[in-house]
Write a protein that holds these residues in place. Structure first.
Motif, PDB file in Angstrom:
ATOM      1  N   PHE A  17      13.184   8.987 -13.611  1.00 32.93           N
ATOM      2  CA  PHE A  17      12.389   8.012 -12.893  1.00 32.93           C
ATOM      3  C   PHE A  17      13.302   8.050 -11.777  1.00 32.93           C
ATOM      4  CE2 PHE A  17      15.069   4.227 -11.202  1.00 32.93           C
ATOM      5  CZ  PHE A  17      13.275   3.654 -11.521  1.00 32.93           C
ATOM      6  N   ALA A  18      13.487   8.789 -10.964  1.00 27.99           N
ATOM      7  CA  ALA A  18      13.937   9.500  -9.991  1.00 27.99           C
ATOM      8  C   ALA A  18      12.980   9.696  -9.081  1.00 27.99           C
ATOM      9  CB  ALA A  18      15.548   9.941  -9.699  1.00 27.99           C
ATOM     10  N   GLN A  19      12.754  10.678  -9.701  1.00 29.70           N
ATOM     11  CA  GLN A  19      11.715  11.401  -9.579  1.00 29.70           C
ATOM     12  C   GLN A  19      10.164  10.442  -8.621  1.00 29.70           C
ATOM     13  OE1 GLN A  19      10.940  15.009 -11.851  1.00 29.70           O
ATOM     14  NE2 GLN A  19      12.682  16.376 -10.965  1.00 29.70           N
ATOM     15  N   ASP A  20      10.109   9.629  -9.830  1.00 27.70           N
ATOM     16  CA  ASP A  20       8.875   8.350  -9.385  1.00 27.70           C
ATOM     17  C   ASP A  20       9.346   7.393  -8.261  1.00 27.70           C
ATOM     18  OD1 ASP A  20       7.487   9.373 -11.783  1.00 27.70           O
ATOM     19  OD2 ASP A  20       8.387   8.019 -13.227  1.00 27.70           O
ATOM     20  N   ALA A  21      10.524   7.066  -8.479  1.00 28.70           N
ATOM     21  CA  ALA A  21      10.882   5.974  -7.246  1.00 28.70           C
ATOM     22  C   ALA A  21      11.115   7.186  -5.783  1.00 28.70           C
ATOM     23  CB  ALA A  21      12.245   6.367  -7.276  1.00 28.70           C
ATOM     24  N   GLU A  22      10.948   8.684  -6.172  1.00 30.88           N
ATOM     25  CA  GLU A  22      10.961   9.025  -5.152  1.00 30.88           C
ATOM     26  C   GLU A  22       9.473   9.795  -4.213  1.00 30.88           C
ATOM     27  OE1 GLU A  22      11.786  13.525  -2.508  1.00 30.88           O
ATOM     28  OE2 GLU A  22      11.536  13.451  -4.792  1.00 30.88           O
ATOM     29  N   ARG A  23       8.518  10.013  -5.059  1.00 31.53           N
ATOM     30  CA  ARG A  23       6.815   9.889  -5.000  1.00 31.53           C
ATOM     31  C   ARG A  23       6.563   8.210  -4.866  1.00 31.53           C
ATOM     32  NH1 ARG A  23       7.090  13.721  -9.648  1.00 31.53           N
ATOM     33  NH2 ARG A  23       7.271  12.011 -10.602  1.00 31.53           N
ATOM     34  N   SER A  24       7.118   6.885  -5.248  1.00 30.21           N
ATOM     35  CA  SER A  24       6.467   5.985  -4.876  1.00 30.21           C
ATOM     36  C   SER A  24       7.073   5.544  -3.227  1.00 30.21           C
ATOM     37  CB  SER A  24       7.322   4.562  -5.716  1.00 30.21           C
ATOM     38  OG  SER A  24       8.290   4.811  -5.363  1.00 30.21           O
ATOM     39  N   VAL A  25       8.009   5.685  -2.919  1.00 31.85           N
ATOM     40  CA  VAL A  25       8.348   5.601  -1.464  1.00 31.85           C
ATOM     41  C   VAL A  25       7.943   6.628  -0.847  1.00 31.85           C
ATOM     42  CG1 VAL A  25      10.230   7.123  -0.964  1.00 31.85           C
ATOM     43  CG2 VAL A  25      10.164   4.641   0.226  1.00 31.85           C
ATOM     44  N   SER A  26       6.724   7.761  -0.935  1.00 32.85           N
ATOM     45  CA  SER A  26       6.420   8.683  -0.150  1.00 32.85           C
ATOM     46  C   SER A  26       5.591   7.931   0.631  1.00 32.85           C
ATOM     47  CB  SER A  26       5.940  10.225  -0.889  1.00 32.85           C
ATOM     48  OG  SER A  26       5.145  10.158  -1.784  1.00 32.85           O
ATOM     49  N   SER A  27       4.815   7.513   0.361  1.00 30.81           N
ATOM     50  CA  SER A  27       3.480   6.483   1.187  1.00 30.81           C
ATOM     51  C   SER A  27       3.809   5.840   2.569  1.00 30.81           C
ATOM     52  CB  SER A  27       2.710   5.553  -0.202  1.00 30.81           C
ATOM     53  OG  SER A  27       3.611   5.399  -0.793  1.00 30.81           O
ATOM     54  N   GLN A  28       4.627   5.190   1.637  1.00 35.49           N
ATOM     55  CA  GLN A  28       5.314   4.976   2.802  1.00 35.49           C
ATOM     56  C   GLN A  28       6.394   5.560   3.984  1.00 35.49           C
ATOM     57  OE1 GLN A  28       8.460   2.721   0.172  1.00 35.49           O
ATOM     58  NE2 GLN A  28       7.803   0.878   1.352  1.00 35.49           N
ATOM     59  N   PHE A  29       6.722   6.688   3.645  1.00 28.17           N
ATOM     60  CA  PHE A  29       7.153   7.521   4.789  1.00 28.17           C
ATOM     61  C   PHE A  29       5.556   8.239   5.529  1.00 28.17           C
ATOM     62  CE2 PHE A  29      11.070   8.538   2.539  1.00 28.17           C
ATOM     63  CZ  PHE A  29      11.668   8.191   3.790  1.00 28.17           C
ATOM     64  N   ASP A  30       5.020   8.108   4.644  1.00 29.39           N
ATOM     65  CA  ASP A  30       3.444   8.742   5.213  1.00 29.39           C
ATOM     66  C   ASP A  30       3.160   7.663   6.793  1.00 29.39           C
ATOM     67  OD1 ASP A  30       3.405  10.837   3.689  1.00 29.39           O
ATOM     68  OD2 ASP A  30       1.794   9.819   2.556  1.00 29.39           O
ATOM     69  N   GLU A  31       3.534   6.571   6.074  1.00 30.94           N
ATOM     70  CA  GLU A  31       2.808   5.686   6.732  1.00 30.94           C
ATOM     71  C   GLU A  31       3.753   5.664   8.519  1.00 30.94           C
ATOM     72  OE1 GLU A  31       2.752   1.549   4.844  1.00 30.94           O
ATOM     73  OE2 GLU A  31       1.691   2.140   3.568  1.00 30.94           O
ATOM     74  N   LEU A  32       4.420   6.083   8.149  1.00 29.39           N
ATOM     75  CA  LEU A  32       6.136   6.220   9.339  1.00 29.39           C
ATOM     76  C   LEU A  32       4.999   7.101  10.178  1.00 29.39           C
ATOM     77  CD1 LEU A  32       8.301   4.570  10.146  1.00 29.39           C
ATOM     78  CD2 LEU A  32       9.796   6.318   8.732  1.00 29.39           C
ATOM     79  N   ARG A  33       4.601   8.747   9.515  1.00 31.96           N
ATOM     80  CA  ARG A  33       4.283   9.310   9.915  1.00 31.96           C
ATOM     81  C   ARG A  33       2.873   9.314  10.789  1.00 31.96           C
ATOM     82  NH1 ARG A  33       4.752  11.869   6.064  1.00 31.96           N
ATOM     83  NH2 ARG A  33       6.397  12.758   6.155  1.00 31.96           N
ATOM     84  N   SER A  34       2.378   8.241  10.376  1.00 35.66           N
ATOM     85  CA  SER A  34       1.137   7.578  10.839  1.00 35.66           C
ATOM     86  C   SER A  34       1.595   6.939  12.454  1.00 35.66           C
ATOM     87  CB  SER A  34       0.267   7.242   9.970  1.00 35.66           C
ATOM     88  OG  SER A  34      -0.657   8.003   8.913  1.00 35.66           O
ATOM     89  N   SER A  35       2.849   5.582  12.215  1.00 39.99           N
ATOM     90  CA  SER A  35       2.796   4.934  13.415  1.00 39.99           C
ATOM     91  C   SER A  35       3.391   5.598  14.508  1.00 39.99           C
ATOM     92  CB  SER A  35       3.971   4.014  12.627  1.00 39.99           C
ATOM     93  OG  SER A  35       5.336   4.559  12.702  1.00 39.99           O
ATOM     94  N   ILE A  36       3.812   7.222  13.596  1.00 38.63           N
ATOM     95  CA  ILE A  36       4.473   8.231  15.147  1.00 38.63           C
ATOM     96  C   ILE A  36       2.960   8.338  15.623  1.00 38.63           C
ATOM     97  CG2 ILE A  36       5.702  10.498  15.915  1.00 38.63           C
ATOM     98  CD1 ILE A  36       7.358   9.807  13.263  1.00 38.63           C
ATOM     99  N   ASP A  37       1.620   9.096  15.388  1.00 42.56           N
ATOM    100  CA  ASP A  37       0.657   9.721  15.903  1.00 42.56           C
ATOM    101  C   ASP A  37      -0.218   8.358  16.781  1.00 42.56           C
ATOM    102  OD1 ASP A  37       1.299  11.808  14.713  1.00 42.56           O
ATOM    103  OD2 ASP A  37       0.135  11.408  13.074  1.00 42.56           O
ATOM    104  N   ALA A  38       0.099   7.171  15.938  1.00 41.01           N
ATOM    105  CA  ALA A  38      -0.601   6.233  16.282  1.00 41.01           C
ATOM    106  C   ALA A  38       0.378   5.900  18.142  1.00 41.01           C
ATOM    107  CB  ALA A  38      -0.798   5.034  15.453  1.00 41.01           C
ATOM    108  N   LYS A  39       1.787   6.676  18.211  1.00 39.71           N
ATOM    109  CA  LYS A  39       2.762   5.626  18.624  1.00 39.71           C
ATOM    110  C   LYS A  39       1.943   6.593  20.378  1.00 39.71           C
ATOM    111  CE  LYS A  39       5.479   3.518  21.092  1.00 39.71           C
ATOM    112  NZ  LYS A  39       5.635   1.954  21.536  1.00 39.71           N
ATOM    113  N   LYS A  40       1.457   7.431  19.979  1.00 37.29           N
ATOM    114  CA  LYS A  40       1.291   9.720  21.189  1.00 37.29           C
ATOM    115  C   LYS A  40      -0.261   8.758  21.739  1.00 37.29           C
ATOM    116  CE  LYS A  40       0.144  13.985  20.945  1.00 37.29           C
ATOM    117  NZ  LYS A  40       0.050  14.687  20.263  1.00 37.29           N
ATOM    118  N   HIS A  41      -1.017   8.040  20.549  1.00 39.26           N
ATOM    119  CA  HIS A  41      -2.404   7.298  21.069  1.00 39.26           C
ATOM    120  C   HIS A  41      -2.412   6.746  22.061  1.00 39.26           C
ATOM    121  CE1 HIS A  41      -4.418  10.775  18.879  1.00 39.26           C
ATOM    122  NE2 HIS A  41      -3.931  10.313  17.739  1.00 39.26           N
TER     123      HIS A  41
END
Length: 186
Positions: A154-178
């Motif tokens: 269950f904990a691993q599933d919960a971790e996977r479900s939040v990983s896309s939010q971390f990807d979006e956070l990384r994308s917002s960092i790249d967007a800030k650069k641009h």
């Protein structure tokens, strides 16, 4: 019944896991957004100070050279007063344009330094933001690994479900650069 109590206990444990993982993500997101929010102000401060210093250096150079030129032309030369009258009507000779050209070169050189300083600042702050994201993900991995065996899946599933939010956070960092690159280009 005992079965219902166990089910309730499992549900509470799962909710606690979800809350902790989401809490870690929200904390990480808050740190990243704060760092990115301060970056605009930091960039503006460094850039504005650099532009002002470059303009002052150019202006000081040109004014000093023109002043020395005028002293030499009007005060230290025989017939300087005649040249002064001539220059009042005709303007300064074209040879003084070299001082303005050199002033522009001084300004350009100073601005190149400012641009490098701003770029270094942006890269440094964005790298710090990415490290915050990585630290948040590592904290979640550590939390997941610390869960009892029966809750690991269950904990691993919960971790996977939040990983896309971390990807979006990384994308917002790249967007800030641009976004900052676009803003500085204007």
């Amino acid at each position: 019944t005992k079965q219902q109590q166990q089910k309730l206990k499992d549900e509470q444990a799962r909710q606690r896991i979800t809350n902790v993982i989401e809490g870690i993500y929200e904390k990480t997101k808050g740190f990243v957004e704060a760092k990115l929010g301060r970056l605009d102000e930091e960039v503006a401060t460094v850039f504005d100070a650099g532009v002002n210093a470059a303009l002052a250096a150019m202006k000081n150079y040109v004014e000093e050279r023109i002043t020395r030129y005028k002293i030499d032309r009007y005060l230290l030369r025989l017939g300087g007063s005649i040249l002064w009258i001539r220059d009042q009507f005709m303007g300064l000779p074209s040879e003084v344009n070299a001082y303005y050209e050199e002033g522009r070169r001084i300004f350009s050189g100073a601005m190149n330094t400012v641009i490098v300083r701003v770029a270094d600042l942006v890269e440094s702050r964005l790298a710090e933001a990415k490290k915050i994201v990585a630290a948040g993900q590592a904290e979640i991995r550590s939390f997941v690994a610390s869960q009892p065996k029966e809750l690991q899946a269950f904990a691993q599933d919960a971790e996977r479900s939040v990983s896309s939010q971390f990807d979006e956070l990384r994308s917002s960092i790249d967007a800030k650069k641009h976004q900052l690159a676009q803003a500085l280009a204007q």
